[in-house]
Write a protein that holds these residues in place. Structure first.
Motif, PDB file in Angstrom:
ATOM      1  N   ALA A 360      34.348  48.115  38.568  1.00  0.00           N
ATOM      2  CA  ALA A 360      33.909  47.296  37.431  1.00  0.00           C
ATOM      3  C   ALA A 360      35.082  46.562  36.800  1.00  0.00           C
ATOM      4  O   ALA A 360      34.966  45.400  36.393  1.00  0.00           O
ATOM      5  CB  ALA A 360      33.214  48.170  36.388  1.00  0.00           C
ATOM      6  N   ASP A 361      36.232  47.233  36.716  1.00  0.00           N
ATOM      7  CA  ASP A 361      37.420  46.584  36.161  1.00  0.00           C
ATOM      8  C   ASP A 361      37.932  45.488  37.093  1.00  0.00           C
ATOM      9  O   ASP A 361      38.426  44.449  36.636  1.00  0.00           O
ATOM     10  CB  ASP A 361      38.524  47.617  35.914  1.00  0.00           C
ATOM     11  N   ILE A 362      37.818  45.716  38.393  1.00  0.00           N
ATOM     12  CA  ILE A 362      38.210  44.681  39.355  1.00  0.00           C
ATOM     13  C   ILE A 362      37.333  43.447  39.171  1.00  0.00           C
ATOM     14  O   ILE A 362      37.817  42.308  39.176  1.00  0.00           O
ATOM     15  CB  ILE A 362      38.090  45.209  40.804  1.00  0.00           C
ATOM     16  N   ASN A 363      36.038  43.676  38.989  1.00  0.00           N
ATOM     17  CA  ASN A 363      35.128  42.553  38.765  1.00  0.00           C
ATOM     18  C   ASN A 363      35.532  41.755  37.532  1.00  0.00           C
ATOM     19  O   ASN A 363      35.486  40.520  37.520  1.00  0.00           O
ATOM     20  CB  ASN A 363      33.692  43.058  38.606  1.00  0.00           C
ATOM     21  N   VAL A 364      35.916  42.475  36.478  1.00  0.00           N
ATOM     22  CA  VAL A 364      36.349  41.805  35.251  1.00  0.00           C
ATOM     23  C   VAL A 364      37.594  40.967  35.513  1.00  0.00           C
ATOM     24  O   VAL A 364      37.688  39.802  35.103  1.00  0.00           O
ATOM     25  CB  VAL A 364      36.627  42.837  34.136  1.00  0.00           C
ATOM     26  N   MET A 365      38.573  41.543  36.217  1.00  0.00           N
ATOM     27  CA  MET A 365      39.806  40.791  36.494  1.00  0.00           C
ATOM     28  C   MET A 365      39.531  39.577  37.375  1.00  0.00           C
ATOM     29  O   MET A 365      40.106  38.505  37.165  1.00  0.00           O
ATOM     30  CB  MET A 365      40.850  41.713  37.138  1.00  0.00           C
TER      31      MET A 365
END
Length: 480
Positions: A360-365
């Protein structure tokens, strides 16, 4: 005059008894003089109908509204409780109303000093607010004389104040998205038809569903039939009056679809708020998704936001230590990157790598990169630093790690997780110490193996020797 020569408290009591006797006017909300609420609680609690400023004497309507706005803005009352559909002012002669939605933008002024005395009409802040709202008040205010407009006032209260709970939608910003989340947990989470325990095993939490709800275009309607997601890169997205989780996020062959059990309850909740959030705060809310995670989960995952002031200071220290050209001469890897805010301000994206536990954090970045963040998508990747083999790293980063000379130019730039395994209650602490690094280097770490950040530093020490370790952390790291 109807209320001549009485004190302010008596004026408020008489106005409440004479005009709002079917409502509750006894509740005190912050420093607001007068509040009107429905007598009965609804499913979502009692939504205020009116906040008002009271004055004895014959006062200027604009000045009274300015004082009320400064009172609300100074205390940010709208973040602590739902704001009303109407704001009002009254004195011994008259009463006036304005729709809250017509002036709510004033509370989001940039660089405005709210820390002034609302009763001081001589401040520049008072004059600024007055200038901003006078044109609105001229066309949007309903003004009634108690004696001359008695019939009209009663009709207005009956047709507007009494029905005001569905009058306005609250705008979502960086200050109220957490209080709204706390209400969402009580009302919406229980009606989502999903096994939360199974989802948590896949690192999907209720906050992911809340973000899916926030980042919806509600088309300005009260129904959810036409609602659509504006951020398809989120871990969970709103889709077809329910939710969708992409198959790659849950390691399945097909996307998961999740229903809302009671759509009417869901609809009643969200008709209170204008979605999506105000545009200028959308990136902030995504970046601060860590605030929505329970404390124990945040500790386990290292989901803590590094304040910008400390990011800048840490990069200044790196410049002082490594030289002015360090960003061009060194490679940088944040192996506990979260949403990447520790890397903000770095200039050479070709030398920067970022990895984190949560997809999910990768998607945000990746979405931030789409909107101009100075990173490369193929340098931003999911990686469990305490369990995964380095063979999962991008080839270019493996080449740096495997080359002794290049490795000396690698900066491990991290604010590592600091959870400690113990017997306290909380899913986040369960199994904190159980990692491949814990098993492999248990004898070397001794008692400190209980600390996650020790495991991070141990792997760096044994498996990436001779790198530059830029460990941004709490004092606890240095004292261990």
């Amino acid at each position: 005059m109807k209320y001549r020569k009485i004190r302010e408290e008596e004026l408020k009591n008489k106005v409440g008894a004479d005009w709002f006797k079917q409502f509750d006017t006894t509740e005190i909300i912050g420093n607001i003089d007068f509040s009107v609420l429905p007598q009965q609680d609804s499913l979502f609690g009692r939504t205020p109908l009116l906040w008002a400023e009271a004055k004895t004497g014959n006062f200027d309507i604009s000045a009274m509204f300015v004082q009320l706005i400064l009172t609300i803005g100074k205390a940010r009352t709208f973040d602590k409780t739902l704001p009303p559909a109407f704001l009002g002012v009254f004195d011994f002669k008259k009463i006036a109303f304005v729709d809250y939605v017509n002036i709510q933008d004033i509370f989001f002024l940039n660089d405005f000093n709210w820390n002034v005395a609302p009763s001081n009409h001589n401040t520049k802040e008072f004059q600024l607010i007055k200038e901003r709202i006078e044109s609105i008040l001229k066309v949007k205010t309903y003004i009634f004389d108690y004696e001359k407009d008695q019939k009209e006032l009663k009709i207005f209260i009956k047709n507007n104040i009494a029905k005001a709970t569905t009058k306005s939608k609250i705008k979502i910003d960086k200050n109220n998205f957490i209080p709204i989340y706390l209400r969402w947990l009580e009302v919406v989470k229980p009606i989502i038809n999903v096994n939360w325990e199974e989802l948590s095993d896949a690192n999907i939490f209720d906050s992911d569903f809340y973000l899916a709800d926030l980042f919806v275009d509600d088309k300005g309607t009260q129904t959810i039939d036409d609602d659509s997601s504006i951020r398809e890169s989120l871990f969970v997205v709103f889709h077809n009056q329910g939710y969708k989780i992409a198959k790659e996020n849950i390691n399945r062959m097909f996307d998961a679809t999740i229903d809302i059990k009671h759509k009417e309850t869901y609809q009643h909740f969200w008709k209170l708020y204008k979605r999506p959030p105000i545009k200028e705060f959308q990136d902030y809310i995504i970046q601060r998704r860590d605030l929505l995670a329970p404390q124990d989960i945040r500790e386990r995952k290292g989901a803590f936001f590094t304040p910008r002031i400390w990011v800048e200071l840490s990069q200044k220290y790196l410049t002082d230590y490594l030289g002015e050209d360090w960003q061009d001469e060194y490679y940088i890897w944040d192996c506990a990157a979260g949403t990447g805010n520790l890397l903000a301000g770095l200039t050479n994206k070709y030398n920067i790598y970022a990895s984190t536990l949560d997809q999910a954090d990768i998607n945000v970045m990746h979405e931030r990169i789409d909107h101009g963040a100075n990173l490369l998508k193929n340098h931003v990747f999911q990686f469990d630093f305490l369990n995964d083999n380095f063979s999962k790293l991008p080839q270019s980063l493996q080449a740096i790690i495997n080359d002794p000379k290049k490795r000396e130019k690698l900066v491990i730039y991290i604010n590592p997780p600091y959870a400690e395994a113990d017997n306290r209650i909380g899913e986040g602490r369960k199994g904190v110490a159980n990692s491949e690094i814990h098993k492999k280097y248990s004898a070397n770490m001794g008692y400190t193996k209980r600390e996650m950040y020790i495991q991070f530093l141990t792997r760096v020490y044994f498996e990436i020797p001779q790198v530059v370790l830029a460990n941004f952390s709490t004092l606890k790291n240095l004292q261990a």
